[in-house]
Design an enzyme around this catalytic site. Structure first.
Site, PDB file in Angstrom:
ATOM      1  N   HIS A  17       0.841  -1.341  -0.047  1.00  0.00           N
ATOM      2  CA  HIS A  17      -0.034   0.038  -0.130  1.00  0.00           C
ATOM      3  C   HIS A  17       0.905   1.363  -0.040  1.00  0.00           C
ATOM      4  CE1 HIS A  17      -3.155  -2.713   2.341  1.00  0.00           C
ATOM      5  NE2 HIS A  17      -3.501  -2.454   1.104  1.00  0.00           N
ATOM      6  N   LYS A  41     -16.420  -7.837   6.306  1.00  0.00           N
ATOM      7  CA  LYS A  41     -14.900  -8.042   6.744  1.00  0.00           C
ATOM      8  C   LYS A  41     -14.625  -8.025   8.391  1.00  0.00           C
ATOM      9  CE  LYS A  41     -12.002  -7.495   2.885  1.00  0.00           C
ATOM     10  NZ  LYS A  41     -10.899  -6.603   2.295  1.00  0.00           N
ATOM     11  N   ARG A  90      -2.077  -6.260  -7.504  1.00  0.00           N
ATOM     12  CA  ARG A  90      -1.107  -7.058  -7.512  1.00  0.00           C
ATOM     13  C   ARG A  90      -1.212  -8.124  -8.400  1.00  0.00           C
ATOM     14  NH1 ARG A  90      -2.608  -8.411  -1.291  1.00  0.00           N
ATOM     15  NH2 ARG A  90      -4.898  -8.235  -2.657  1.00  0.00           N
ATOM     16  N   SER A 128      -2.470  -7.868   3.600  1.00  0.00           N
ATOM     17  CA  SER A 128      -3.032  -7.646   5.126  1.00  0.00           C
ATOM     18  C   SER A 128      -3.373  -8.976   5.669  1.00  0.00           C
ATOM     19  CB  SER A 128      -4.094  -6.428   5.383  1.00  0.00           C
ATOM     20  OG  SER A 128      -3.707  -5.464   4.670  1.00  0.00           O
TER      21      SER A 128
HETATM   22  O1  PNS Z   1      -8.870  -2.998   0.717  1.00  0.00           O
HETATM   23  P1  PNS Z   1     -10.004  -3.519  -0.099  1.00  0.00           P
HETATM   24  O2  PNS Z   1     -10.611  -4.604   0.810  1.00  0.00           O
HETATM   25  O3  PNS Z   1      -9.780  -3.978  -1.417  1.00  0.00           O
HETATM   26  O4  PNS Z   1     -10.856  -2.071  -0.126  1.00  0.00           O
HETATM   27  C1  PNS Z   1     -12.380  -2.379  -0.218  1.00  0.00           C
HETATM   28  C2  PNS Z   1     -13.072  -0.877  -0.392  1.00  0.00           C
HETATM   29  C3  PNS Z   1     -12.829  -0.467   1.053  1.00  0.00           C
HETATM   30  C4  PNS Z   1     -12.505   0.047  -1.225  1.00  0.00           C
HETATM   31  C5  PNS Z   1     -14.572  -1.062  -0.868  1.00  0.00           C
HETATM   32  O5  PNS Z   1     -14.928  -2.042  -0.244  1.00  0.00           O
HETATM   33  C6  PNS Z   1     -15.380   0.217  -0.573  1.00  0.00           C
HETATM   34  O6  PNS Z   1     -15.371   0.997  -1.505  1.00  0.00           O
HETATM   35  N1  PNS Z   1     -16.281   0.170   0.576  1.00  0.00           N
HETATM   36  C7  PNS Z   1     -17.043   1.225   0.779  1.00  0.00           C
HETATM   37  C8  PNS Z   1     -18.444   0.918   0.583  1.00  0.00           C
HETATM   38  C9  PNS Z   1     -18.890   0.709  -0.828  1.00  0.00           C
HETATM   39  O7  PNS Z   1     -18.775   1.739  -1.539  1.00  0.00           O
HETATM   40  N2  PNS Z   1     -18.959  -0.363  -1.361  1.00  0.00           N
HETATM   41  C10 PNS Z   1     -19.372  -0.791  -2.747  1.00  0.00           C
HETATM   42  C11 PNS Z   1     -17.863  -0.719  -3.535  1.00  0.00           C
HETATM   43  S1  PNS Z   1     -18.066  -1.125  -5.463  1.00  0.00           S
END
Ligand code: PNS
Length: 158
Positions: A17, A41, A90, A128
């Site tokens: 990150h 999660k 990645r 992570s």
């Molecule tokens: O580190 P990650 O798990 O790839 O992050 C995912 C994240 C936090 C970017 C995604 O879950 C997110 O945008 N969450 C906010 C809620 C939301 O908008 N969900 C719909 C995403 S299409």
């Protein structure tokens, strides 16, 4: 001024990150690292702990800010009037998941565009989840996360 938002769960932030943030910063004047909630999660660190871990790494670095958001990403983008989303890739495994998220965000708001940065090959295997698993068994995580983060993870598992 160019501005991009880099959202993620960052539970916790890894060297992968950090690399993506630095590379986004080379290409945009301002990078907002957004610790966003992922209700499905279970997290090790609270959202505010994750924010603090990231702030400690980028303390004093101009043009990098950290924020938190408990809601839809598109609502945060609207609030900030910034519709550029940065994500790290990645491998092809990430690509399939990230592509679905990028299309979903764009279907919810057509102003949204997602920019992908390829993680450096030597950091591409770090996640992570695996860092937490290694740490939970007392393994050495010093190659995977900044030293301040390693300390905080080890405290959690004590
Ligand atoms: O580190 P990650 O798990 O790839 O992050 C995912 C994240 C936090 C970017 C995604 O879950 C997110 O945008 N969450 C906010 C809620 C939301 O908008 N969900 C719909 C995403 S299409």
């Amino acid at each position: 001024m160019s501005h991009i938002i880099y959202p993620g769960s960052f539970d916790p932030i890894t060297n992968g990150h950090v690399d993506v943030i630095q590379r986004l910063k080379k290409n945009f004047d301002k990078v907002t690292v957004l610790v966003a909630s992922t209700p499905q999660k279970k997290s090790l660190f609270s959202i505010d702990e994750r924010k603090k871990l990231i702030e400690d790494i980028f303390d004093g670095k101009n043009g990098i800010e950290v924020d938190v958001w408990d809601g839809l990403l598109i609502d945060y983008l609207e609030k900030r009037k910034c519709f550029l989303v940065g994500k790290g890739l990645r491998s092809v495994r990430d690509f399939e998941y990230e592509m679905d998220m990028a299309y979903t965000n764009q279907a919810l708001n057509k102003k949204v565009d997602t920019f992908f940065v390829l993680t450096q090959p030597n950091l591409g295997f770090i996640s992570s989840t695996l860092v937490k698993e290694v740490a939970s068994f007392g393994g050495d995580i010093s190659k995977f996360v900044p030293a301040s983060v390693a300390k905080s993870i080890q405290k959690k598992f004590k």
